[in-house]
Design an enzyme around this catalytic site. Structure first.
Site, PDB file in Angstrom:
ATOM      1  N   PRO A  16      34.118  50.751  44.620  1.00 30.81           N
ATOM      2  CG  PRO A  16      36.149  49.882  45.395  1.00 30.81           C
ATOM      3  CD  PRO A  16      34.670  49.608  45.350  1.00 30.81           C
ATOM      4  CD  GLN A  70      39.767  50.189  47.222  1.00 30.86           C
ATOM      5  OE1 GLN A  70      40.090  50.799  46.212  1.00 30.86           O
ATOM      6  NE2 GLN A  70      39.207  48.998  47.197  1.00 30.86           N
ATOM      7  CB  CYS A 100      43.959  47.507  41.995  1.00 35.58           C
ATOM      8  SG  CYS A 100      44.312  48.534  40.564  1.00 35.58           S
ATOM      9  CE  LYS A 139      35.890  45.906  44.743  1.00 34.92           C
ATOM     10  NZ  LYS A 139      36.853  45.904  43.629  1.00 34.92           N
ATOM     11  CG  ASN A 200      32.331  43.562  42.603  1.00 35.13           C
ATOM     12  OD1 ASN A 200      33.515  43.580  42.305  1.00 35.13           O
ATOM     13  ND2 ASN A 200      31.459  44.357  42.022  1.00 35.13           N
ATOM     14  N   GLY A 224      29.450  48.038  40.344  1.00 38.43           N
ATOM     15  CA  GLY A 224      30.402  49.012  39.822  1.00 38.43           C
ATOM     16  C   GLY A 224      29.944  49.619  38.517  1.00 38.43           C
ATOM     17  NE  ARG A 225      32.775  46.441  34.892  1.00 37.75           N
ATOM     18  CZ  ARG A 225      33.223  45.292  34.391  1.00 37.75           C
ATOM     19  NH1 ARG A 225      33.954  45.304  33.302  1.00 37.75           N
ATOM     20  NH2 ARG A 225      32.944  44.149  34.991  1.00 37.75           N
TER      21      ARG A 225
HETATM   22  C1  LIG Z   1      37.124  52.162  35.770  1.00 35.63           C
HETATM   23  C2  LIG Z   1      37.256  51.234  36.934  1.00 35.63           C
HETATM   24  C3  LIG Z   1      37.863  51.685  38.083  1.00 35.63           C
HETATM   25  C4  LIG Z   1      37.995  50.832  39.193  1.00 35.63           C
HETATM   26  N1  LIG Z   1      38.596  51.290  40.323  1.00 35.63           N
HETATM   27  C5  LIG Z   1      38.694  50.479  41.416  1.00 35.63           C
HETATM   28  C6  LIG Z   1      39.272  50.959  42.624  1.00 35.63           C
HETATM   29  O1  LIG Z   1      39.681  52.124  42.751  1.00 35.63           O
HETATM   30  N2  LIG Z   1      39.355  50.089  43.666  1.00 35.63           N
HETATM   31  C7  LIG Z   1      38.903  48.789  43.579  1.00 35.63           C
HETATM   32  O2  LIG Z   1      38.997  48.037  44.552  1.00 35.63           O
HETATM   33  N3  LIG Z   1      38.336  48.333  42.451  1.00 35.63           N
HETATM   34  C8  LIG Z   1      38.200  49.142  41.385  1.00 35.63           C
HETATM   35  N4  LIG Z   1      37.590  48.687  40.261  1.00 35.63           N
HETATM   36  C9  LIG Z   1      36.928  47.365  40.282  1.00 35.63           C
HETATM   37  C10 LIG Z   1      35.443  47.516  40.668  1.00 35.63           C
HETATM   38  O3  LIG Z   1      35.317  47.995  41.984  1.00 35.63           O
HETATM   39  C11 LIG Z   1      34.688  46.176  40.554  1.00 35.63           C
HETATM   40  O4  LIG Z   1      35.293  45.238  41.401  1.00 35.63           O
HETATM   41  C12 LIG Z   1      34.691  45.625  39.129  1.00 35.63           C
HETATM   42  O5  LIG Z   1      34.426  46.636  38.175  1.00 35.63           O
HETATM   43  C13 LIG Z   1      33.651  44.500  38.982  1.00 35.63           C
HETATM   44  O6  LIG Z   1      32.347  44.961  39.314  1.00 35.63           O
HETATM   45  P1  LIG Z   1      31.282  45.414  38.189  1.00 35.63           P
HETATM   46  O7  LIG Z   1      31.182  44.288  37.199  1.00 35.63           O
HETATM   47  O8  LIG Z   1      30.008  45.626  38.947  1.00 35.63           O
HETATM   48  O9  LIG Z   1      31.830  46.648  37.547  1.00 35.63           O
HETATM   49  C14 LIG Z   1      37.485  49.505  39.137  1.00 35.63           C
HETATM   50  C15 LIG Z   1      36.864  49.062  37.962  1.00 35.63           C
HETATM   51  C16 LIG Z   1      36.742  49.911  36.875  1.00 35.63           C
HETATM   52  C17 LIG Z   1      36.054  49.392  35.631  1.00 35.63           C
END
Ligand SMILES: Cc1cc2nc3c(=O)[nH]c(=O)nc-3n(C[C@H](O)[C@H](O)[C@H](O)COP(=O)(O)O)c2cc1C
Length: 307
Positions: A16, A70, A100, A139, A200, A224-225
């Protein structure tokens, strides 16, 4: 990976991401190999009070199954009510945001703040599970800070209260989105529960996802990113190296946006996504600048067509 009644083949999962994982982007990532995609976090209050913007975020289509919606919030009754509302929608899994780090979410006791309050977290999970037949996942992060790495016990608590799966971002709240990802704690979570565990944090390629899954025993890997401007991350071939290949990916994303959204109402979001397709490509920063300067969606389409 089995989440209650839902089977997920080859569990590469789109995380997400607020501001990004809308319907077009989820559909795109699915086409490239993501087998489960998460919506952006959605407020339980927005759902209960039927807010138009919130309702728009719940939109799904039959092509994107399975999809996880979510929820975030800190009031068990409202979270339960929201779960009942979304259970009537065309979604497959309800996920609860307990990771979050954003101030305005934490201040209300939601998101990662719930990791400091396992009693309240248990009440929320229990109430959500009571109000829906759908699988419920959570999460989380590894903990609040390095002195409180509670993810293994927290995940067990979630399982005891009815959760069907847990995704763990391998960082504490105090780390935000930087610093090392603690995969060893994710592996400890896996050993402490019988439900599926999704790892993750900082996965940058398809191969890294496969390696992390094998090394740390996760049932699934969430990205994610690194998926932004790079839906190819979900397929073994990875992103194309040519400008044309990247352009084709962007064009497909734009087509999906045009099909499912009102592009000119979300121009900033589109520019942010579109610019990312040209990362690491010669001339990429010039293209990104042109995209950011575009006045409307048609101009972005013209720019992409001309590449
Ligand atoms: C811009 C942004 C928005 C995010 N929004 C959510 C969200 O709505 N819900 C959530 O559980 N995590 C959110 N996250 C966290 C990501 O789901 C993920 O756990 C985190 O970025 C680490 O994974 P990655 O390194 O693959 O990005 C967000 C992260 C970023 C950078």
């Amino acid at each position: 990976m089995q989440l209650k009644s839902i089977h997920i083949e080859n569990p590469l999962i789109l995380a997400p991401l607020a501001g990004y994982t809308d319907l077009p982007f989820r559909l795109l990532c699915r086409e490239y190999g993501a087998n489960l995609c998460y919506t952006e976090m959605i407020s339980c209050h927005g759902l209960v009070y039927d807010k138009t913007m919130t309702m728009q975020m719940t939109r799904t289509v039959k092509e994107e199954k399975p999809v996880a919606l979510q929820l975030f919030g800190a009031d068990p009754a409202k979270m339960g009510e929201a779960a009942e509302i979304v259970s009537g929608m065309n979604i497959d899994i309800i996920d609860i945001n307990m990771g979050c780090p954003v101030k305005k979410v934490i201040k209300k006791g939601a998101g990662a703040a719930l990791m400091k309050n396992p009693k309240l977290a248990a009440a929320i999970i229990g109430e959500v599970c009571r109000r829906t037949e759908k699988p419920v996942t959570i999460k989380i992060r590894t903990g609040w800070n390095h002195d409180a790495i509670v993810a293994p016990e927290f995940a067990r608590m979630a399982e005891d209260n009815g959760a069907s799966g847990v995704a763990v971002h391998g960082r504490t709240w105090s780390q935000g989105f930087a610093g090392p990802v603690d995969w060893l704690t994710i592996a400890r979570v896996k050993k402490n529960v019988t439900i599926p565990v999704i790892g993750n944090g900082d996965i940058g390629t398809y191969q890294e996802a496969m390696d992390a899954r094998a090394r740390y025993g996760c049932d699934g890997i969430m990205i994610g990113r690194a998926a932004l401007g790079n839906p190819w991350i979900f397929s073994p071939e990875g992103p194309p190296v040519t400008l044309k290949g990247r352009r084709d990916g962007l064009m497909h994303h734009l087509e999906l946006i045009q099909k499912y959204c009102h592009p000119d109402k979300m121009l900033a979001r589109i520019k942010n996504q579109a610019g990312r397709y040209f990362k690491g490509i010669a001339g990429g920063s010039f293209i990104r600048r042109q995209i950011y300067n575009a006045m409307d969606f048609a101009e972005i389409l013209d720019l992409a067509n001309a590449l």
